[in-house]
Design a protein around this motif. Structure first.
Motif, short mmCIF file in Angstrom:
data_model
loop_
_atom_site.label_atom_id
_atom_site.label_comp_id
_atom_site.label_asym_id
_atom_site.label_seq_id
_atom_site.Cartn_x
_atom_site.Cartn_y
_atom_site.Cartn_z
N LEU A 1 -2.97 7.91 11.09
CA LEU A 1 -1.90 7.14 10.45
C LEU A 1 -0.60 7.94 10.36
CD1 LEU A 1 -3.72 5.37 7.48
CD2 LEU A 1 -2.83 4.32 9.55
N LEU A 2 -0.73 9.25 10.24
CA LEU A 2 0.45 10.08 10.02
C LEU A 2 1.24 10.36 11.29
CD1 LEU A 2 -1.01 12.62 7.45
CD2 LEU A 2 0.21 10.49 7.02
N SER A 3 0.73 9.91 12.44
CA SER A 3 1.44 10.14 13.69
C SER A 3 2.65 9.22 13.84
CB SER A 3 0.49 9.95 14.88
OG SER A 3 -0.01 8.62 14.90
N SER A 4 2.66 8.13 13.09
CA SER A 4 3.75 7.16 13.18
C SER A 4 4.08 6.63 11.80
CB SER A 4 3.35 6.01 14.11
OG SER A 4 4.24 4.92 13.98
N LEU A 5 5.34 6.74 11.41
CA LEU A 5 5.74 6.25 10.09
C LEU A 5 5.54 4.75 9.98
CD1 LEU A 5 7.01 6.69 7.32
CD2 LEU A 5 9.26 6.46 8.39
N SER A 6 5.87 4.01 11.04
CA SER A 6 5.74 2.55 10.98
C SER A 6 4.28 2.13 10.84
CB SER A 6 6.35 1.92 12.24
OG SER A 6 5.70 2.38 13.41
N GLU A 7 3.37 2.81 11.56
CA GLU A 7 1.94 2.49 11.44
C GLU A 7 1.44 2.82 10.04
OE1 GLU A 7 -0.39 4.25 14.48
OE2 GLU A 7 0.70 3.31 16.12
N PHE A 8 1.92 3.92 9.51
CA PHE A 8 1.53 4.33 8.16
C PHE A 8 1.96 3.27 7.14
CE2 PHE A 8 3.01 6.60 4.26
CZ PHE A 8 1.76 6.91 3.75
N VAL A 9 3.21 2.84 7.23
CA VAL A 9 3.72 1.84 6.28
C VAL A 9 2.98 0.51 6.44
CG1 VAL A 9 5.73 0.48 5.60
CG2 VAL A 9 5.99 2.92 6.10
N GLU A 10 2.67 0.13 7.68
CA GLU A 10 1.93 -1.12 7.90
C GLU A 10 0.55 -1.05 7.26
OE1 GLU A 10 2.79 -4.08 9.19
OE2 GLU A 10 4.81 -3.25 9.22
N ALA A 11 -0.10 0.12 7.34
CA ALA A 11 -1.41 0.29 6.72
C ALA A 11 -1.32 0.16 5.20
CB ALA A 11 -2.01 1.64 7.10
N VAL A 12 -0.22 0.66 4.64
CA VAL A 12 -0.02 0.56 3.19
C VAL A 12 0.26 -0.88 2.79
CG1 VAL A 12 1.43 1.27 1.25
CG2 VAL A 12 0.79 2.94 2.99
N LYS A 13 1.03 -1.59 3.58
CA LYS A 13 1.38 -2.98 3.27
C LYS A 13 0.15 -3.87 3.18
CE LYS A 13 4.86 -4.77 5.57
NZ LYS A 13 5.80 -5.04 6.70
N VAL A 14 -0.88 -3.54 3.97
CA VAL A 14 -2.12 -4.32 3.94
C VAL A 14 -2.76 -4.26 2.55
CG1 VAL A 14 -4.47 -4.44 4.87
CG2 VAL A 14 -2.55 -4.05 6.40
N LEU A 15 -2.53 -3.18 1.83
CA LEU A 15 -3.13 -3.02 0.50
C LEU A 15 -2.48 -3.89 -0.56
CD1 LEU A 15 -3.32 0.90 0.34
CD2 LEU A 15 -4.95 -0.66 1.38
N LEU A 16 -1.29 -4.40 -0.29
CA LEU A 16 -0.48 -4.99 -1.35
C LEU A 16 -0.44 -6.51 -1.29
CD1 LEU A 16 2.53 -2.52 -1.05
CD2 LEU A 16 0.56 -2.36 -2.58
N PRO A 17 -0.61 -7.17 -2.43
CA PRO A 17 -0.46 -8.63 -2.47
C PRO A 17 1.02 -9.00 -2.36
CG PRO A 17 -0.80 -7.78 -4.68
CD PRO A 17 -0.96 -6.61 -3.75
N GLU A 18 1.29 -10.18 -1.85
CA GLU A 18 2.68 -10.60 -1.67
C GLU A 18 3.27 -11.22 -2.92
OE1 GLU A 18 2.91 -13.14 1.69
OE2 GLU A 18 2.46 -11.56 3.15
N ASP A 19 2.41 -11.61 -3.87
CA ASP A 19 2.92 -12.35 -5.03
C ASP A 19 2.57 -11.70 -6.37
OD1 ASP A 19 0.25 -12.79 -4.72
OD2 ASP A 19 0.32 -14.97 -4.98
N HIS A 20 2.24 -10.40 -6.34
CA HIS A 20 1.97 -9.68 -7.59
C HIS A 20 2.62 -8.30 -7.52
CE1 HIS A 20 -0.90 -12.63 -9.10
NE2 HIS A 20 -1.48 -12.63 -7.91
N PRO A 21 3.14 -7.80 -8.63
CA PRO A 21 3.73 -6.46 -8.64
C PRO A 21 2.67 -5.38 -8.47
CG PRO A 21 4.47 -7.77 -10.52
CD PRO A 21 3.30 -8.48 -9.92
N ARG A 22 3.10 -4.21 -8.03
CA ARG A 22 2.23 -3.05 -7.92
C ARG A 22 3.07 -1.77 -8.00
NH1 ARG A 22 -1.08 -6.27 -8.77
NH2 ARG A 22 -3.04 -6.71 -7.66
N PHE A 23 2.46 -0.70 -8.52
CA PHE A 23 3.01 0.64 -8.39
C PHE A 23 2.33 1.26 -7.17
CE2 PHE A 23 3.18 0.47 -13.25
CZ PHE A 23 4.49 0.03 -13.26
N VAL A 24 3.11 1.72 -6.20
CA VAL A 24 2.54 2.28 -4.97
C VAL A 24 2.99 3.72 -4.81
CG1 VAL A 24 2.19 1.92 -2.51
CG2 VAL A 24 2.79 -0.02 -3.97
N LEU A 25 2.04 4.59 -4.52
CA LEU A 25 2.35 5.99 -4.24
C LEU A 25 1.95 6.29 -2.81
CD1 LEU A 25 2.51 5.97 -7.34
CD2 LEU A 25 1.47 8.23 -7.35
#
Length: 313
Positions: A212-236
């Motif tokens: 995942l760390l070889s590409s910033l865009s791939e890393f961010v896409e992997a993180v986005k999968v974790l997040l709901p689109e209609d609820h808040p979250r704290f993300v680190l």
């Protein structure tokens, strides 16, 4: 590897409490995942003096109910259990991944002492031969690094209880604190937290992966999968740059979420940041976005700022 922290329904939590009791008259229970919630399937199966007969009932239950996937927790002996991840090989990869990503969390939250963790792709495999007795050395080999750490902690003396930190009104759970420390060490790439009534809980975990760390865009896409689109979250997010590990906090507050929910997160943010910093998290930047689609820009901007500062030194 993605570890998903599914919620356990109250019936399953009560079943685990009963299963943990000494001399509880039960052999096995089945757990299924429905709508991202782990649930007890049917009733706990009673034990007899013959494990083979008991496991035959487990197989019959799975066949009768036409279950294609389930977690099967079996009592091997008093105080010793086995966790079997059962998924038919014909299932879609998404379903198999769902159960694979939830097994570790189920083992952690059940409170049971697992001496075996197995996989089965056919009902016929669920027999006593699957649960060969293990010695202490082989048990250690089966343990994950996290389980080895917990085993070592259990042998330590209990320190005096610490007083609550002044000004903290929304505490992070013990699991959350442990995972924050893991993020700081580099064991994880990302964590998301949710506000749950009177505490801040872990929602999803993205374990460390060099791919995942070889590409910033791939890393961010992997993180986005974790997040709901209609609820808040704290993300680190933890992403190395300039040979240093940078941790970025993003408060995701979608406009589609309910105002009361956004208010709960906004009022808890300072408390969350304070506790994270006291547990070893050094933030490169803290940002707020109104959509998960803004993550890429925020993370890239934060890392770009760090790289620029590094080049000026």
């Amino acid at each position: 590897m993605l570890t998903v922290h599914f919620r356990l329904d109250s019936t399953l939590q009560e079943a685990f409490a009963t299963f943990r009791e000494a001399n509880a008259p039960f052999r096995a229970l089945l757990v299924t995942v429905e709508d991202e919630v782990m649930r007890l399937h049917g009733k706990m199966l009673e034990s007899s003096a013959n494990m083979d007969n008991d496991l035959a009932k487990v197989r019959e239950n799975i066949t009768t109910e036409k279950l294609e996937a389930a977690f099967i927790i079996v009592k091997i002996s008093e105080g010793e259990f086995a966790l079997v991840s059962f998924c038919l090989d014909s299932l879609k990869p998404r379903v198999r991944m769902l159960y694979a990503s939830g097994a570790g969390h189920l083992a952690d939250v059940s409170g049971l002492n697992y001496i075996l963790k197995e996989h089965a792709m056919r009902v016929e495999e669920i027999t006593s031969s699957l649960f060969a007795k293990e010695n202490s050395a082989s048990r250690t080999e089966l343990m994950t690094e996290k389980e080895k750490l917990y085993a070592a902690i259990e042998k330590m003396e209990i320190a005096p209880m610490q007083m609550a930190m002044p000004g903290v009104t929304m505490p992070i759970t013990e699991e959350g604190v442990n995972l924050l420390k893991g993020l700081s060490r580099g064991d994880l790439n990302a964590l998301s937290f949710a506000v749950d009534t009177e505490k801040i809980i872990v929602d999803k975990v993205l374990e460390a992966s060099e791919d995942l760390l070889s590409s910033l865009s791939e890393f961010v896409e992997a993180v986005k999968v974790l997040l709901p689109e209609d609820h808040p979250r704290f993300v680190l997010l933890r992403f190395p740059s300039n040979e240093t590990a940078n941790i970025i906090m993003v408060y995701v507050s979608p406009s589609a979420s309910k105002p009361r929910e956004r208010m709960a997160y906004a009022s808890s943010k300072s408390s969350f940041v304070l506790q994270a910093e006291q547990h070893g998290i050094n933030f490169l930047r803290r940002s707020e976005v109104g959509s998960v689609n803004e993550l890429q820009e925020v993370v890239a901007d934060a890392l770009g700022m760090e790289q620029k500062e590094g080049s000026e030194e």
